[in-house]
Motif scaffolding. Structure first.
Motif, PDB file in Angstrom:
ATOM      1  N   UNK A 309      46.657  39.399  32.567  1.00 45.94           N
ATOM      2  CA  UNK A 309      47.665  40.018  33.428  1.00 45.94           C
ATOM      3  C   UNK A 309      47.436  41.516  33.556  1.00 45.94           C
ATOM      4  N   UNK A 310      47.020  42.147  32.464  1.00 45.05           N
ATOM      5  CA  UNK A 310      46.696  43.577  32.507  1.00 45.05           C
ATOM      6  C   UNK A 310      45.482  43.825  33.403  1.00 45.05           C
ATOM      7  N   UNK A 311      44.473  42.957  33.291  1.00 48.32           N
ATOM      8  CA  UNK A 311      43.285  43.081  34.145  1.00 48.32           C
ATOM      9  C   UNK A 311      43.673  43.041  35.618  1.00 48.32           C
ATOM     10  N   UNK A 312      44.510  42.059  35.980  1.00 47.18           N
ATOM     11  CA  UNK A 312      44.881  41.877  37.379  1.00 47.18           C
ATOM     12  C   UNK A 312      45.736  43.043  37.875  1.00 47.18           C
ATOM     13  N   UNK A 313      46.680  43.474  37.064  1.00 50.36           N
ATOM     14  CA  UNK A 313      47.550  44.586  37.467  1.00 50.36           C
ATOM     15  C   UNK A 313      46.728  45.841  37.733  1.00 50.36           C
ATOM     16  N   UNK A 314      45.745  46.099  36.886  1.00 52.54           N
ATOM     17  CA  UNK A 314      44.884  47.273  37.072  1.00 52.54           C
ATOM     18  C   UNK A 314      44.062  47.147  38.347  1.00 52.54           C
ATOM     19  N   UNK A 315      43.592  45.952  38.650  1.00 53.68           N
ATOM     20  CA  UNK A 315      42.797  45.730  39.862  1.00 53.68           C
ATOM     21  C   UNK A 315      43.661  45.908  41.108  1.00 53.68           C
ATOM     22  N   UNK A 316      44.881  45.355  41.083  1.00 55.82           N
ATOM     23  CA  UNK A 316      45.783  45.482  42.227  1.00 55.82           C
ATOM     24  C   UNK A 316      46.138  46.946  42.477  1.00 55.82           C
ATOM     25  N   UNK A 317      46.417  47.669  41.390  1.00 60.54           N
ATOM     26  CA  UNK A 317      46.761  49.090  41.523  1.00 60.54           C
ATOM     27  C   UNK A 317      45.581  49.879  42.093  1.00 60.54           C
ATOM     28  N   UNK A 318      44.378  49.563  41.632  1.00 56.52           N
ATOM     29  CA  UNK A 318      43.175  50.252  42.120  1.00 56.52           C
ATOM     30  C   UNK A 318      42.970  49.984  43.611  1.00 56.52           C
ATOM     31  N   UNK A 319      43.089  48.724  44.024  1.00 56.22           N
ATOM     32  CA  UNK A 319      42.877  48.378  45.432  1.00 56.22           C
ATOM     33  C   UNK A 319      43.912  49.050  46.329  1.00 56.22           C
ATOM     34  N   UNK A 339      34.011  47.189  42.923  1.00 56.12           N
ATOM     35  CA  UNK A 339      34.307  48.599  43.193  1.00 56.12           C
ATOM     36  C   UNK A 339      34.941  49.270  41.973  1.00 56.12           C
ATOM     37  N   UNK A 340      35.855  48.550  41.315  1.00 57.03           N
ATOM     38  CA  UNK A 340      36.518  49.103  40.130  1.00 57.03           C
ATOM     39  C   UNK A 340      35.522  49.264  38.985  1.00 57.03           C
ATOM     40  N   UNK A 341      34.643  48.284  38.829  1.00 55.32           N
ATOM     41  CA  UNK A 341      33.633  48.378  37.770  1.00 55.32           C
ATOM     42  C   UNK A 341      32.749  49.617  37.996  1.00 55.32           C
ATOM     43  N   UNK A 342      32.355  49.815  39.255  1.00 56.46           N
ATOM     44  CA  UNK A 342      31.497  50.959  39.568  1.00 56.46           C
ATOM     45  C   UNK A 342      32.231  52.283  39.335  1.00 56.46           C
ATOM     46  N   UNK A 343      33.517  52.324  39.675  1.00 50.62           N
ATOM     47  CA  UNK A 343      34.292  53.561  39.473  1.00 50.62           C
ATOM     48  C   UNK A 343      34.523  53.824  37.991  1.00 50.62           C
ATOM     49  N   UNK A 344      34.840  52.747  37.254  1.00 49.01           N
ATOM     50  CA  UNK A 344      35.212  52.910  35.847  1.00 49.01           C
ATOM     51  C   UNK A 344      33.995  53.138  34.961  1.00 49.01           C
ATOM     52  N   UNK A 345      32.911  52.421  35.275  1.00 45.14           N
ATOM     53  CA  UNK A 345      31.739  52.473  34.401  1.00 45.14           C
ATOM     54  C   UNK A 345      30.481  52.995  35.093  1.00 45.14           C
ATOM     55  N   UNK A 346      30.587  53.275  36.414  1.00 44.26           N
ATOM     56  CA  UNK A 346      29.449  53.759  37.201  1.00 44.26           C
ATOM     57  C   UNK A 346      28.243  52.832  37.056  1.00 44.26           C
ATOM     58  N   UNK A 347      28.515  51.520  37.123  1.00 38.00           N
ATOM     59  CA  UNK A 347      27.425  50.548  36.989  1.00 38.00           C
ATOM     60  C   UNK A 347      27.751  49.289  37.779  1.00 38.00           C
ATOM     61  N   UNK A 348      26.709  48.593  38.211  1.00 44.44           N
ATOM     62  CA  UNK A 348      26.876  47.299  38.869  1.00 44.44           C
ATOM     63  C   UNK A 348      25.732  46.401  38.445  1.00 44.44           C
ATOM     64  N   UNK A 349      25.881  45.109  38.712  1.00 47.96           N
ATOM     65  CA  UNK A 349      24.794  44.169  38.426  1.00 47.96           C
ATOM     66  C   UNK A 349      23.536  44.564  39.204  1.00 47.96           C
TER      67      UNK A 349
END
Length: 676
Positions: A309-319, A339-349
């Protein structure tokens, strides 16, 4: 030194599989087997291991060596001829298996051997094989009479046909959909690798533009990176409705098959004296009861859902904050998560992909196995193959060959999706004293090489390769000579994922990644800043991933446990989602219609095994965290307890022998970032 078998029969000859004659050849072989089994039973008034089990193992292995290449080709090179031959054989194999399982004279012979004075002189593996064989006779309806016995055979045969049809429908529905795009502006956001792959796919079909399909290497980049929301939505809907009444004019609809499969499984369980199919399934597993499985899954769900639930809430807030998105649709989740992964960790697959060329990854995988388990691995060049992409490797230990495996790494048309390991040959002692060595198939669906560039894997694909190789090592490093408990045979289904999930851990260890990763052009190791970001992002959305797997597990188990006529799979799935899911898919979603694991594979009322075994694997790896991830003594202990013993001892005993105690869920929750 015992002579081992690497002769003309040690590997399948795929080029000799003639679909036109397969069914006739199988019928002749089965009739030969029946005659030999009848003679063996007649001559075993006082059975011994050598007079009863050894010749029966030879008969079983002969059939396995005949069927192995046909079954394998049906999965990896599916076409009209192979499919027709495969389906023509299924009813014969089903009838034969039912006959064998209900052969009372054979059952009594096994019981007589197990209860004889000579049984005390048998090895642990032999005694365990007898115990499991007698149990399997009883679960195959050996005690049934008359109409019940006849009905059991009818159900077995029909279930075999339905499982095959289910899988074919998923394959055909996946293959039936494609989309050609000719305007590159519609593909903004997609990484170069995905564009190049789509361009190559179009060219292969004689088209100009970019061709997309529902195969995972084509589908996932669109859902993760395409700025074009309409394209994401279109592909999401096509993927989510595969093999349902909502796609392909219902041509490949699996809905009626699901209902029939569930009804027949329930009827089979009740014929055998079980309340439901879930209890029948648990009868051969590490778990003691359906109640224990449900308690395990519900406990994990309760502990994991708050994190999800925390994961989803953070994603919704970010979007909303970053992109002004008021509603996060199902086809938006992967895109904004990336997009959130790239912003938070500056990385992607995609940023990692250049550092994981497949040959470097294989080198690192083999280094890991060689260091931990004291084996050597070499590639073979001269062998019969069914596709140019397939490789063959030999594993040796102390200078002596012990196993081989085929590696079939890339997605292609006619190959079913996913990744798996399967037996090609099993290790067993032959009646002349020689040792037949094990051979495995390792199959993945990675992104193909593009042009002259090697195949570049995502880190997710790297972990998939390690996972399947873990299964392969379980099969190939066995020291058991009794076929029915050798390698993965005889291992409780909810423990069989232990070695595979266990080996994934090395994909996250800097000491191992130094060998696994290297830039495909320069050989440069994974830069420290990228490595640090990758490790920091390891548990990104692990809460949502955990409840998603629990959703699948609870759906599967409850579906088989609570079966009632008139209750649909969709209704059960909807109820499970209300309990554990944090993202409820759209009403059109038909996940169950392509859930091949439980309707066309071996995971019926057993999908929970992934989570059950994940507890074991995380706890097993925690010993390496304590001792050192490349500690050779700990590696040898894992090899000699878990891998070497196969199914010759109960999985719980083997785990306790390795870990020195019963398993604990704590390591899994810690590794997932759900608990400190």
């Amino acid at each position: 030194m015992t002579q081992s078998v690497w002769d003309a029969t040690s590997l399948p000859e795929f080029s000799k599989v003639d679909p036109a004659t397969v069914a006739a050849d199988l019928e002749a072989l089965l009739n030969k087997n029946r005659a030999e089994i009848e003679a063996i039973v007649a001559h075993n008034v006082h059975p011994t291991w050598e007079s009863l089990v050894v010749p029966l193992d030879e008969i079983e292995d002969r059939l396995g060596q005949f069927w192995s290449p046909i079954s394998h080709l049906n999965s990896v090179k599916n076409g009209p001829e192979i499919r027709e031959a495969y389906n023509a054989c299924l009813p014969m194999l089903s009838d034969y298996a039912t006959e064998l399982g209900q052969n009372k004279a054979l059952y009594e012979a096994y019981k007589a051997l197990a209860e004889s004075d000579a049984a005390a002189q048998l090895s642990q593996a032999q005694r365990e094989a007898l115990t499991q064989t007698i149990r399997d006779f009883e679960l195959s309806g050996v005690g049934l009479e008359g109409d019940a016995k006849k009905r059991y055979g009818e159900i077995s045969s029909r279930l075999s046909e339905l499982g095959s049809q289910f899988g074919e429908n998923v394959l055909d529905a996946t293959r039936a959909w494609s989309k050609l795009i000719t305007d590159v502006n519609e593909l903004k956001g997609l990484p170069d690798s995905a564009l190049a792959q789509a361009k190559q796919a179009a060219q292969a079909k004689g088209e100009d533009g970019w061709l997309f399909t529902l195969d995972i290497p084509s589908y996932l980049p669109v859902l993760s990176y395409a700025d074009n929301q309409a394209l994401r939505e279109e592909m999401y809907k096509a993927y989510a409705t595969r093999a349902s009444e909502l796609s392909d004019d219902g041509q490949f609809d699996n809905t009626p098959l699901i209902q029939e499969i569930l009804a027949l499984r329930h009827e089979m369980a009740q014929l055998l004296g079980f309340d439901d199919y879930a209890e029948l399934s648990v009868a051969t597993k590490m778990a003691q009861s359906g109640d224990q499985v449900m308690a395990f899954l519900n406990d994990l769900a309760e502990k994991s859902k708050p994190a999800a639930q925390e994961d989803l809430a953070a994603l919704q807030a970010f979007a909303k904050d970053e992109y002004g998105l008021d509603e996060l649709n199902a086809w938006d989740v992967g895109y904004y998560a990336e997009k959130l992964r790239e912003k938070k960790y500056a990385i992607s697959q995609e940023a990692l992909r250049p550092y994981f060329p497949i040959n470097k990854v294989l080198s690192g995988l083999f280094h890991t196995a060689q260091t931990l388990f004291a084996v050597d691995i070499r590639e073979e060049s001269d062998f019969d193959s069914y596709h140019p992409d397939v490789k063959l490797f030999t594993i040796s230990k102390n200078g002596e060959d012990v196993a081989r495996f085929f590696l079939d790494p890339y997605a292609r048309e006619g190959k079913r999706g996913g990744a798996w390991m399967d037996e090609c040959r099993v290790r067993r002692r032959l009646d002349d004293g020689r040792l037949q060595l094990p051979v495995a198939y390792l199959v993945c669906n990675f992104t193909q090489p593009i042009g002259d560039q090697p195949a570049l894997l995502t880190h997710d694909e790297v972990t998939t390769l390690f996972h399947e190789f873990g299964h392969g090592l379980h099969h190939m490093l066995t020291q058991v000579d009794v076929a029915s408990v050798s390698g993965i045979n005889g291992v409780a289904w909810d423990a069989v994922e232990l070695p595979s999930q266990f080996l994934e851990n090395w994909c996250w260890e800097p000491e191992a990644l130094a060998h696994i990763a290297g830039h495909y052009e320069t050989g440069e190791p994974l830069p420290k800043d990228l490595l640090d970001k990758m490790l920091a992002a390891k548990n990104f959305h692990s809460g949502m991933q955990m409840v998603r797997q629990l959703e699948f597990s609870l759906f599967d188990f409850r579906l088989h446990r609570e079966y009632q006529d008139g209750v649909t799979a969709q209704a059960v799935l909807d109820d499970v989602r209300q309990q554990v899911a944090v993202i409820i898919p759209p009403a059109f979603h038909r996940f169950q219609n392509s859930f091949s694991h439980i309707f066309a594979g071996g995971y019926a009322a057993g999908y929970y095994s992934y989570k059950w075994a994940e507890v074991l694997s995380a706890d097993a790896f925690s010993k390496f965290e304590e001792d050192g991830i490349f500690n050779t003594e700990t590696g040898a202990l894992f090899r000699d307890t878990i891998l070497a013993n196969g199914g010759s001892r109960p999985a719980g005993e083997l785990f306790a022998a390795f870990r020195g105690r019963e398993p604990s869920v704590d390591a899994l929750l810690r590794h997932s970032g759900i608990a400190a």
